[in-house]
Motif scaffolding. Structure first.
Motif, PDB file in Angstrom:
ATOM      1  N   THR A 166       0.880  -1.285  -0.212  1.00 48.19           N
ATOM      2  CA  THR A 166      -0.138   0.228   0.359  1.00 48.19           C
ATOM      3  C   THR A 166       1.022   1.714  -0.434  1.00 48.19           C
ATOM      4  O   THR A 166       0.478   2.061  -0.497  1.00 48.19           O
ATOM      5  N   ILE A 167       1.969   1.207   0.347  1.00 48.26           N
ATOM      6  CA  ILE A 167       2.625   2.723   0.822  1.00 48.26           C
ATOM      7  C   ILE A 167       3.446   2.347  -0.632  1.00 48.26           C
ATOM      8  O   ILE A 167       3.284   3.884  -0.959  1.00 48.26           O
ATOM      9  N   VAL A 168       3.777   1.578  -1.838  1.00 48.53           N
ATOM     10  CA  VAL A 168       4.143   1.860  -2.853  1.00 48.53           C
ATOM     11  C   VAL A 168       2.559   2.366  -3.790  1.00 48.53           C
ATOM     12  O   VAL A 168       3.649   3.764  -4.791  1.00 48.53           O
ATOM     13  N   GLY A 191      10.054   8.748  -3.653  1.00 47.65           N
ATOM     14  CA  GLY A 191      10.638   8.720  -2.256  1.00 47.65           C
ATOM     15  C   GLY A 191       9.585   7.059  -1.426  1.00 47.65           C
ATOM     16  O   GLY A 191      10.235   5.962  -1.004  1.00 47.65           O
ATOM     17  N   ASN A 192       8.427   7.305  -1.574  1.00 46.97           N
ATOM     18  CA  ASN A 192       7.602   6.129  -0.943  1.00 46.97           C
ATOM     19  C   ASN A 192       7.508   4.933  -2.065  1.00 46.97           C
ATOM     20  O   ASN A 192       7.342   3.978  -1.306  1.00 46.97           O
ATOM     21  N   THR A 193       7.516   5.142  -2.723  1.00 50.19           N
ATOM     22  CA  THR A 193       7.404   3.796  -3.874  1.00 50.19           C
ATOM     23  C   THR A 193       8.685   3.287  -3.331  1.00 50.19           C
ATOM     24  O   THR A 193       8.567   1.851  -3.420  1.00 50.19           O
ATOM     25  N   LEU A 194       9.972   3.885  -3.418  1.00 49.93           N
ATOM     26  CA  LEU A 194      11.396   3.513  -3.466  1.00 49.93           C
ATOM     27  C   LEU A 194      10.906   2.537  -1.773  1.00 49.93           C
ATOM     28  O   LEU A 194      11.440   1.416  -1.918  1.00 49.93           O
ATOM     29  N   SER A 195      10.900   3.405  -1.105  1.00 46.54           N
ATOM     30  CA  SER A 195      10.832   3.134   0.430  1.00 46.54           C
ATOM     31  C   SER A 195       9.734   1.492   0.813  1.00 46.54           C
ATOM     32  O   SER A 195      10.130   0.586   1.231  1.00 46.54           O
ATOM     33  N   GLY A 196       8.163   1.719   0.351  1.00 48.19           N
ATOM     34  CA  GLY A 196       7.892   0.617  -0.080  1.00 48.19           C
ATOM     35  C   GLY A 196       8.687  -0.967  -0.374  1.00 48.19           C
ATOM     36  O   GLY A 196       8.024  -1.598   0.435  1.00 48.19           O
ATOM     37  N   LEU A 197       9.048  -0.396  -1.824  1.00 41.86           N
ATOM     38  CA  LEU A 197       9.735  -1.454  -2.030  1.00 41.86           C
ATOM     39  C   LEU A 197      10.351  -2.474  -1.758  1.00 41.86           C
ATOM     40  O   LEU A 197      11.245  -3.087  -1.724  1.00 41.86           O
ATOM     41  N   ILE A 198      11.556  -1.425  -0.462  1.00 40.71           N
ATOM     42  CA  ILE A 198      12.704  -1.769  -0.164  1.00 40.71           C
ATOM     43  C   ILE A 198      12.497  -2.166   1.491  1.00 40.71           C
ATOM     44  O   ILE A 198      13.364  -2.975   2.243  1.00 40.71           O
ATOM     45  N   GLY A 199      11.175  -2.097   1.965  1.00 35.18           N
ATOM     46  CA  GLY A 199      10.989  -2.351   3.404  1.00 35.18           C
ATOM     47  C   GLY A 199      10.520  -1.833   4.364  1.00 35.18           C
ATOM     48  O   GLY A 199      11.141  -1.798   5.779  1.00 35.18           O
ATOM     49  N   GLY A 200      10.628  -0.211   3.603  1.00 33.27           N
ATOM     50  CA  GLY A 200      10.601   1.008   4.838  1.00 33.27           C
ATOM     51  C   GLY A 200       9.036   1.159   5.097  1.00 33.27           C
ATOM     52  O   GLY A 200       8.189   1.313   4.428  1.00 33.27           O
ATOM     53  N   LEU A 201       9.121   2.463   5.824  1.00 34.22           N
ATOM     54  CA  LEU A 201       7.458   3.270   6.674  1.00 34.22           C
ATOM     55  C   LEU A 201       7.792   4.159   5.429  1.00 34.22           C
ATOM     56  O   LEU A 201       8.182   4.249   4.605  1.00 34.22           O
TER      57      LEU A 201
END
Length: 513
Positions: free
Chosen positions: A89-91, A304-314
């Motif tokens: 959902t973050i992605v 930033g959110n797309t990348l963060s969601g893809l690698i396990g970030g909030l």
């Protein structure tokens, strides 16, 4: 460009180190408070610093995991069922933000009242001070990233201070006092400009002092030594080959479900609002008064959110605490935000054992200084001098954020801010002036139906056999209801022997039946 970078490099590196020290416990605390793996907060901090920092048009704002989203993230993880499903959902939230930015939706950021933004900054400063008092006493039950009034253990901001005094850890007090003394000393311009002492920021000396004092406790006062929850606690890798184990990857299996899209849209919208508020506030702190393009910021946050969601970030947003620390530490350009992300990435992987020696009471001293700069008494005085229409929304915002949380408090402040905007417009939209039996009815700028009662009251004051000028040249908009009131007055004026002259107004005189 190279010359400018070199000129500002010293300031940006110093600021980045301070922001790193502030961000490290906040990233971990927010992740734990959100019910997510601790590493997810650090990943979000790294992405927010390096990726969003590079793409952002803001010169001083810093991005990372936001305390304002803690409850939303916690509820979203529970509703999705697993953390990988939440990451998906973050992605999607990032892609929604990207679309909003490309559609120039960031202009909504221009509509936040100045008094509310100042109230938000001051409230954050007070919260930083109040929330760090327990950590200064070594009462580390509350997570450092938590800014809400009601805590997870059902204590509140004020009761936690009482418990901290009652159940303090004696070893924390000398550490915070020494760290505070060092930080205050390094605020002296002579120290800052010193050839040797000015090279390393006071925050680093404060942290080093905290580690040294706590280590000395182990030799001379073992019962005072801090450990466990009183220290920074980040995951430790045995070798670089384990980096992949720290990452979690998204699961898109629920992308066809309505719940999935509700969560994604919620994160995108709330995250965008917090970002726009934060960059507006950061611009007001910027000593050079540079303006950040809000839509470009949404694009940067979306990527930033797309990348963060893809690698396990909030989820990532622009965050005011780290941005404030950045400005307070003398940052000149956005390179400080990027450098802080690089420090998070390198030092968390390279020297986690050293970072885990840092007492939280020592970091509390750093946040005390940041909080004071945001909530100095002079700020209250200057806003008060601007008048009640500025001071009331300001103080309401401060109190509301203190006793609820950031987003709820901002919402309450906005209601009061808009009320005073409407009130001011209501009072000044229509004026009536009298001189020797001659009356001037002046319509200013936008005259809406909200001004109908005021206009009717003013027209009723005009006695028979008067001369009246209705001047609408300054009115850019006149509501239909206002037009009707004026038409009725003009139509009835012959009966009262009132002579009316109209300037800048198209009207139709009603026919009598």
């Amino acid at each position: 460009m190279t010359t400018l970078l070199g000129k500002n490099l010293k300031y940006d590196l110093n600021a980045s180190l301070v922001v790193f020290l502030v961000a490290l416990p906040l990233c971990l605390g927010i992740a734990i408070a959100s019910g997510a793996p601790p590493m997810s907060g650090l990943i979000a901090g790294i992405v927010g610093g390096i990726v969003v920092g590079a793409l952002s048009g803001s010169h001083v704002s810093v991005s990372g995991p936001a305390a304002g989203l803690t409850v939303i993230v916690l509820d979203s993880i529970n509703s999705m069922g697993t953390f990988p499903l939440f990451l998906a959902t973050i992605v999607i939230a990032g892609l929604i933000q990207l679309a909003l930015g490309l559609a120039k939706a960031g202009v909504i950021g221009y509509y936040f009242p100045h008094s509310v933004i100042k109230g938000m900054l001051t409230a954050i400063g007070l919260i930083l001070i109040l929330k760090q008092i327990p950590h200064a006493f070594g009462y580390d039950v509350d997570l450092m990233g938590d800014q809400a009034f009601i805590q997870a253990d059902n204590h509140n901001t004020f009761s936690a201070i009482w418990y901290a005094i009652k159940y303090h850890s004696i070893g924390a007090i000398p550490i915070v006092l020494v760290a505070m003394a060092i930080l205050i000393l390094f605020e002296n311009p002579k120290i800052k400009s010193h050839k040797l002492l000015g090279i390393v920021p006071g925050a680093l000396w404060a942290v080093i002092s905290g580690i040294v004092i706590n280590s000395l406790y182990g030799i001379w006062k073992p019962e005072w030594q801090l450990g466990g929850d009183h220290l920074v606690n980040i995951p430790v890798l045995e070798n670089l080959g384990q980096i992949g184990n720290l990452m979690t990857f998204p699961d898109f299996s629920m992308i066809g479900e309505g719940t999935f899209w509700i969560v994604a849209a919620t994160i995108a919208i709330i995250g965008s609002l917090e970002t726009l508020l934060s960059i507006d506030a950061s611009d007001k702190l910027d000593p050079y008064k540079r303006t950040s393009p809000p839509s470009k910021e949404l694009v940067a946050q979306g990527i930033g959110n797309t990348l963060s969601g893809l690698i396990g970030g909030l989820p990532v947003t622009a965050v005011i605490v780290r941005s404030s620390a950045n400005v307070a530490s003398g940052a000149k350009t956005k390179m400080s935000a990027i450098f802080h992300g690089v420090l998070l990435m390198i030092l968390v992987l390279a020297i986690p054992n050293v970072l885990n020696l840092i007492p939280l009471s020592c970091l509390a001293a750093v946040l005390f200084i940041v909080g004071y700069k945001l909530a100095k008494p002079s700020i209250f005085i200057s806003i008060y001098k601007n008048g009640w229409d500025q001071f009331i929304p300001f103080i309401v915002t401060v109190v509301a954020i203190l006793f609820t949380d950031l987003l709820v408090g901002i919402g309450i402040g906005m209601v009061f801010g808009l009320f005073f905007v409407i009130k001011t417009n209501f009072v000044h939209a229509v004026t009536l002036t009298e001189l020797n039996g001659n009356y001037l009815v002046q319509l200013h700028k936008d005259v809406s139906f909200l001004n109908k009662a005021l206009l009717m009251k003013n027209l009723e004051k005009i006695p028979a056999e008067s001369k009246v000028i209705i001047n609408a040249q300054k009115a850019q908009f006149i509501d239909h209801d206002i037009q009707e009131v004026l038409n009725d007055f003009i139509a009835s004026s012959p009966d009262k022997k009132i002579k009316v002259t109209v300037i800048g107004l198209n009207y139709k005189i009603h026919q009598k039946i």
